[in-house]
Each structure stands twice: as C-alpha cells, then as structure tokens.
Design a protein around this motif. Sequence first.
Motif, PDB file in Angstrom:
ATOM      1  N   PHE A   1     -69.958 -12.323 -11.224  1.00 24.81           N
ATOM      2  CA  PHE A   1     -69.872 -10.732 -11.433  1.00 24.81           C
ATOM      3  C   PHE A   1     -68.746 -10.263 -10.809  1.00 24.81           C
ATOM      4  O   PHE A   1     -68.147  -9.339 -11.297  1.00 24.81           O
ATOM      5  CB  PHE A   1     -71.318 -10.254 -11.474  1.00 24.81           C
ATOM      6  N   PHE A   2     -68.595 -10.333  -9.479  1.00 27.09           N
ATOM      7  CA  PHE A   2     -67.590 -10.065  -8.817  1.00 27.09           C
ATOM      8  C   PHE A   2     -66.186  -9.938  -9.126  1.00 27.09           C
ATOM      9  O   PHE A   2     -65.454  -9.224  -9.266  1.00 27.09           O
ATOM     10  CB  PHE A   2     -67.789 -10.428  -7.245  1.00 27.09           C
ATOM     11  N   SER A   3     -65.910 -11.358  -9.992  1.00 31.48           N
ATOM     12  CA  SER A   3     -64.803 -11.641 -10.288  1.00 31.48           C
ATOM     13  C   SER A   3     -64.426 -10.867 -11.653  1.00 31.48           C
ATOM     14  O   SER A   3     -63.315 -10.408 -11.920  1.00 31.48           O
ATOM     15  CB  SER A   3     -64.416 -13.231 -10.231  1.00 31.48           C
ATOM     16  N   VAL A   4     -65.631 -10.771 -12.472  1.00 38.42           N
ATOM     17  CA  VAL A   4     -65.325 -10.266 -13.927  1.00 38.42           C
ATOM     18  C   VAL A   4     -64.947  -8.697 -13.469  1.00 38.42           C
ATOM     19  O   VAL A   4     -64.425  -8.008 -14.550  1.00 38.42           O
ATOM     20  CB  VAL A   4     -66.375 -10.574 -14.716  1.00 38.42           C
ATOM     21  N   VAL A   5     -65.594  -8.037 -12.571  1.00 29.54           N
ATOM     22  CA  VAL A   5     -65.186  -6.637 -12.248  1.00 29.54           C
ATOM     23  C   VAL A   5     -63.718  -6.545 -11.816  1.00 29.54           C
ATOM     24  O   VAL A   5     -63.140  -5.467 -12.125  1.00 29.54           O
ATOM     25  CB  VAL A   5     -65.976  -6.119 -10.904  1.00 29.54           C
ATOM     26  N   TRP A   6     -63.209  -7.472 -11.080  1.00 30.28           N
ATOM     27  CA  TRP A   6     -61.966  -7.427 -10.505  1.00 30.28           C
ATOM     28  C   TRP A   6     -60.889  -7.479 -11.763  1.00 30.28           C
ATOM     29  O   TRP A   6     -60.115  -6.913 -12.149  1.00 30.28           O
ATOM     30  CB  TRP A   6     -61.667  -8.649  -9.794  1.00 30.28           C
ATOM     31  N   GLU A   7     -61.460  -8.631 -12.855  1.00 33.72           N
ATOM     32  CA  GLU A   7     -60.733  -8.694 -13.994  1.00 33.72           C
ATOM     33  C   GLU A   7     -60.651  -7.497 -14.797  1.00 33.72           C
ATOM     34  O   GLU A   7     -59.754  -7.104 -15.649  1.00 33.72           O
ATOM     35  CB  GLU A   7     -61.475  -9.809 -14.897  1.00 33.72           C
ATOM     36  N   SER A   8     -61.971  -6.634 -14.872  1.00 34.95           N
ATOM     37  CA  SER A   8     -61.860  -5.536 -15.777  1.00 34.95           C
ATOM     38  C   SER A   8     -60.940  -4.352 -15.081  1.00 34.95           C
ATOM     39  O   SER A   8     -60.519  -3.642 -15.786  1.00 34.95           O
ATOM     40  CB  SER A   8     -63.494  -4.741 -15.697  1.00 34.95           C
ATOM     41  N   GLY A   9     -60.699  -4.333 -13.735  1.00 35.04           N
ATOM     42  CA  GLY A   9     -59.789  -3.421 -13.146  1.00 35.04           C
ATOM     43  C   GLY A   9     -58.427  -3.851 -14.007  1.00 35.04           C
ATOM     44  O   GLY A   9     -57.727  -2.834 -14.196  1.00 35.04           O
ATOM     45  N   HIS A  10     -57.815  -4.987 -13.946  1.00 42.00           N
ATOM     46  CA  HIS A  10     -56.838  -5.203 -14.574  1.00 42.00           C
ATOM     47  C   HIS A  10     -56.728  -4.873 -16.063  1.00 42.00           C
ATOM     48  O   HIS A  10     -55.937  -4.198 -16.546  1.00 42.00           O
ATOM     49  CB  HIS A  10     -56.502  -6.877 -14.406  1.00 42.00           C
ATOM     50  N   ARG A  11     -57.995  -5.150 -16.879  1.00 40.74           N
ATOM     51  CA  ARG A  11     -57.917  -4.695 -18.277  1.00 40.74           C
ATOM     52  C   ARG A  11     -58.197  -3.171 -18.354  1.00 40.74           C
ATOM     53  O   ARG A  11     -57.215  -2.843 -19.093  1.00 40.74           O
ATOM     54  CB  ARG A  11     -59.551  -5.120 -18.712  1.00 40.74           C
ATOM     55  N   SER A  12     -58.619  -2.397 -17.442  1.00 46.07           N
ATOM     56  CA  SER A  12     -58.652  -1.017 -17.690  1.00 46.07           C
ATOM     57  C   SER A  12     -57.266  -0.362 -17.360  1.00 46.07           C
ATOM     58  O   SER A  12     -56.649   0.484 -17.938  1.00 46.07           O
ATOM     59  CB  SER A  12     -59.582  -0.299 -16.690  1.00 46.07           C
ATOM     60  N   ALA A  13     -56.341  -1.007 -16.465  1.00 45.41           N
ATOM     61  CA  ALA A  13     -55.034  -0.727 -16.326  1.00 45.41           C
ATOM     62  C   ALA A  13     -53.804  -1.259 -17.206  1.00 45.41           C
ATOM     63  O   ALA A  13     -52.829  -0.913 -17.045  1.00 45.41           O
ATOM     64  CB  ALA A  13     -54.647  -0.972 -15.046  1.00 45.41           C
ATOM     65  N   GLY A  14     -54.341  -2.386 -17.757  1.00 49.00           N
ATOM     66  CA  GLY A  14     -53.505  -2.978 -18.772  1.00 49.00           C
ATOM     67  C   GLY A  14     -52.542  -3.916 -17.856  1.00 49.00           C
ATOM     68  O   GLY A  14     -51.443  -4.215 -18.364  1.00 49.00           O
ATOM     69  N   THR A  15     -52.779  -4.527 -16.791  1.00 51.66           N
ATOM     70  CA  THR A  15     -51.904  -5.113 -15.902  1.00 51.66           C
ATOM     71  C   THR A  15     -52.279  -6.598 -15.909  1.00 51.66           C
ATOM     72  O   THR A  15     -53.512  -7.009 -16.379  1.00 51.66           O
ATOM     73  CB  THR A  15     -52.007  -4.744 -14.407  1.00 51.66           C
ATOM     74  N   VAL A  16     -51.510  -7.562 -15.524  1.00 45.47           N
ATOM     75  CA  VAL A  16     -51.615  -8.812 -15.455  1.00 45.47           C
ATOM     76  C   VAL A  16     -51.736  -9.220 -13.952  1.00 45.47           C
ATOM     77  O   VAL A  16     -50.348  -9.181 -13.398  1.00 45.47           O
ATOM     78  CB  VAL A  16     -50.744  -9.677 -16.439  1.00 45.47           C
ATOM     79  N   PRO A  17     -52.479  -9.999 -13.528  1.00 49.11           N
ATOM     80  CA  PRO A  17     -52.263 -10.434 -12.056  1.00 49.11           C
ATOM     81  C   PRO A  17     -51.338 -11.550 -11.971  1.00 49.11           C
ATOM     82  O   PRO A  17     -50.924 -11.968 -12.793  1.00 49.11           O
ATOM     83  CB  PRO A  17     -53.860 -10.734 -11.757  1.00 49.11           C
ATOM     84  N   ASP A  18     -50.956 -11.494 -10.799  1.00 57.60           N
ATOM     85  CA  ASP A  18     -49.572 -12.565 -10.631  1.00 57.60           C
ATOM     86  C   ASP A  18     -50.613 -14.063 -10.396  1.00 57.60           C
ATOM     87  O   ASP A  18     -51.866 -14.136 -10.442  1.00 57.60           O
ATOM     88  CB  ASP A  18     -48.947 -12.554  -9.277  1.00 57.60           C
ATOM     89  N   LEU A  19     -49.763 -15.220 -10.397  1.00 56.82           N
ATOM     90  CA  LEU A  19     -50.387 -16.479 -10.528  1.00 56.82           C
ATOM     91  C   LEU A  19     -51.417 -16.796  -9.298  1.00 56.82           C
ATOM     92  O   LEU A  19     -52.615 -17.432  -9.613  1.00 56.82           O
ATOM     93  CB  LEU A  19     -49.400 -17.603 -10.184  1.00 56.82           C
TER      94      LEU A  19
END
Length: 367
Positions: free
Chosen positions: A153-171
Amino acid sequence: MGPGLIVPPIFTPIPSAIHPCHVEADVLTAAWAETYRIGSDELRGRLVSQAIGTFSARILPEGREEVVSLLADFILWLFGVDDGHCEEGELGRRPGELAGELHRLLRIAQNPEVPMLGDDPLAAGLRDLRLRVDRYGTPGQAARWVDALREYFFSVVWESGHRSAGTVPDLNDYTLMRIYDGATTVVLPMLEMGHGYELQPHERDRTAVRAATEMASFIITWDNDIFSYHKEKKEKSATGYYLNVLRVLEQHEGMTPEQALDVAISQRDRVMCLYMRLTEALAEQGSPQLRQYLRTLGSFIRGAQDWGVSSVRYTTPDDPASMPAHFRDTPVDDSEEPLGIPAVSWWWNLLAPGGDAHATLPVHRTA
Ligand code: 3E9
Ligand code: MG
Ligand code: MG
Ligand code: MG
Ligand code: MG
Ligand code: MG
C-alpha cells in the motif's frame, strides 16, 4: 494501436508446471468475485476472464488446493485494488485519500471484526481472505501478510504521487518502488501456506535470502512490464497515465520503445543469472523449509511468465499484443557485472568472497 512492440522469447531456466486443479480454480475464483462483488461490474467482468485461478495454480503447482484457491481470490482482490482504486479509479490521483482508504482496509485485514467499511465489497472480500489466512497459516504468517500489505500500500501511494503529478520516477526510484508495488511480497506468506510450513526468521530474514526474494520480485515485475506494455500503453488513452520500466527508460534515457525493451530484457536476464547462482548456493546450505521456499519462489517466477504471455489480460485479443510463443533457455545478456542501480547493485556482492551467500548458518531447526 497498430502492430506495436514485438516481444521476443524471454529467457527462463525454470520449468513450467501447473496444479491439476487449475480449471476448477478459475471457476471458483470467478464465483468468489461474484459473491463479494469485487470491483465495478465492468472491472469484475474483465477480471473473471483473465485466468487468475490458473495463475495461482502455476504458482503452487504442488500446493494444497485450498491455498491455490485462497491465493487466486487474493490476486483477484489485489487487482480490485490495483486496477479499481489505483490505476483506473479516482483515488489513484489523490495520494492522501488513497492512503486513508488503504489504511482502513489494512485495519480490516488486521482485525476483521472491526465495525468499519460495512458496505464496502473490497472490505468484505478482505475479511474472508483474513479468515482463510488464519485457517491455513500460522499467527506469524498472518502478521507478515498484513505487514506486506502495508508495504504494498505504501508503494502504491508513492506511485499515485507520480500519477497525480504526471511524472515518471527515475530508474533507481522506480526499481525501489517496483519491488513492492507489483504486489509480489504480499504473496510470499501464501507460498509457505501452500505447503504447510513456516520459514523460520533466521533463514527468512538473512540478507542473502531477502535478496533472493527481492530478485524474484524484480524478475516478475520486469517481465510484467514487458508483457503488459501493450495493455498499459493502450490504457493511457483512457486513464492518461501509465508506468513501467520501458516508459522510465524512454523518458529518462531518451530511448525508443524498442531500445527500452532491449535494455529491460538485458536487466532482467542479468538478475535472473544472479538469482540462479544465489539460490543454488542458498539451497545447498539451507533447511528443507528454505529449499521448499526457493522452489516455490521459482514457480512464482515461471508461473507469472506463463500466465503473462497467455492471459487475455495482456494478450488483449481485440487489439492483439505481439507475445512470444515460447521461452528461450539462454540469456541474451549473461554479464556478471552489477546493474548500475544503487538500490540493488549490492545484490552482486553476496556471491563475492566474504559475501552473505557464503556465511555459515546457525544450527537448523528441523520442525
Ligand atoms: C502488478 O503490477 C499489480 C499486482 C496488484 C498484480 C497482482 C499480481 C500478483 C500479486 C502477483 C504478481 C504478479 C504480477 C506483477 C503480474 P501492474 O503492472 O499494475 O500489473 P498489470 O497486470 O496491470 O500489468
Ligand atoms: Mg484454467
Ligand atoms: Mg499497478
Ligand atoms: Mg496494472
Ligand atoms: Mg483521518
Ligand atoms: Mg504491468
């Protein structure tokens, strides 16, 4: 969407296997999803067609039938969360609200009797899963299952931060996120329940064993990123966002999809080679329980591959993905050099002289 990316045969040294109950497992899981009304009618209609019981039957080819069924229902439930809330739902773009909802679900998993989320189908399904975890697992396994849900759950919240901002994390960030957001670690306690044993903490928490588990998560999720690229890129037109390692490489390294595919294959091949060498070394030193665990971890990797190239979830027959018809038995890249990903490059130290893979274990218990 046109012909799209052609996925070539992928390297796997692990043999294919499936539990004979796979047909029944698909039927039972579809019935379970209906009983608990998991997801919207539309999402549930898709999920029950995706051979999720078969996936579970591949993960536990020699496991207890009741646990094959439990694992199948749990994977379907996970897609109810991952598709329903995170990737296709409103909450997936609101990290704070998503965190709240996932915490409430976590409370249900911990204490199924709490009077919360009374009319929520995912909560009702989770109550049933918890009761069955108690039936087939130990108290320690139930507690680890809840802990693993929290890290997922913690990691999908992090992922949703990127989704809401439209950003792509680095490798590096993506790798770290993906060890958890592919929901691989939540499955682990059920691998033990499937064979009615408990891996003892002195083996499970040993650095080299945790690393082997992380490598399995890496391989399973990189393979998923390769096999689900077609589906996920297609979904972008509906949801406006998608994330997988190919997109990370395209965005941050300026690669074409074809170049990103080659690099992702090379990365997973190198981790697979290391995983095979490491698990062989660990099996030689380990208890019967550790050897069983490593065998089942292998079935998890191979099962995800067999299911990944065949489920309509990824082949999307209306607009077919170009999937390989077979696997290859040699890697494209067999380099023993660490991947340049700081979060995981230490994996390559384990087999070096003095590394944890060579440590002598304390006396085994033979429970
Ligand atoms: C996987 O990532 C999301 C999980 C919730 C899938 C449930 C499956 C498992 C627990 C077993 C692990 C298997 C995998 C990763 C296939 P993603 O990319 O959102 O999955 P998708 O199916 O949408 O490509
Ligand atoms: Mg089947
Ligand atoms: Mg996902
Ligand atoms: Mg997904
Ligand atoms: Mg509050
Ligand atoms: Mg995917």
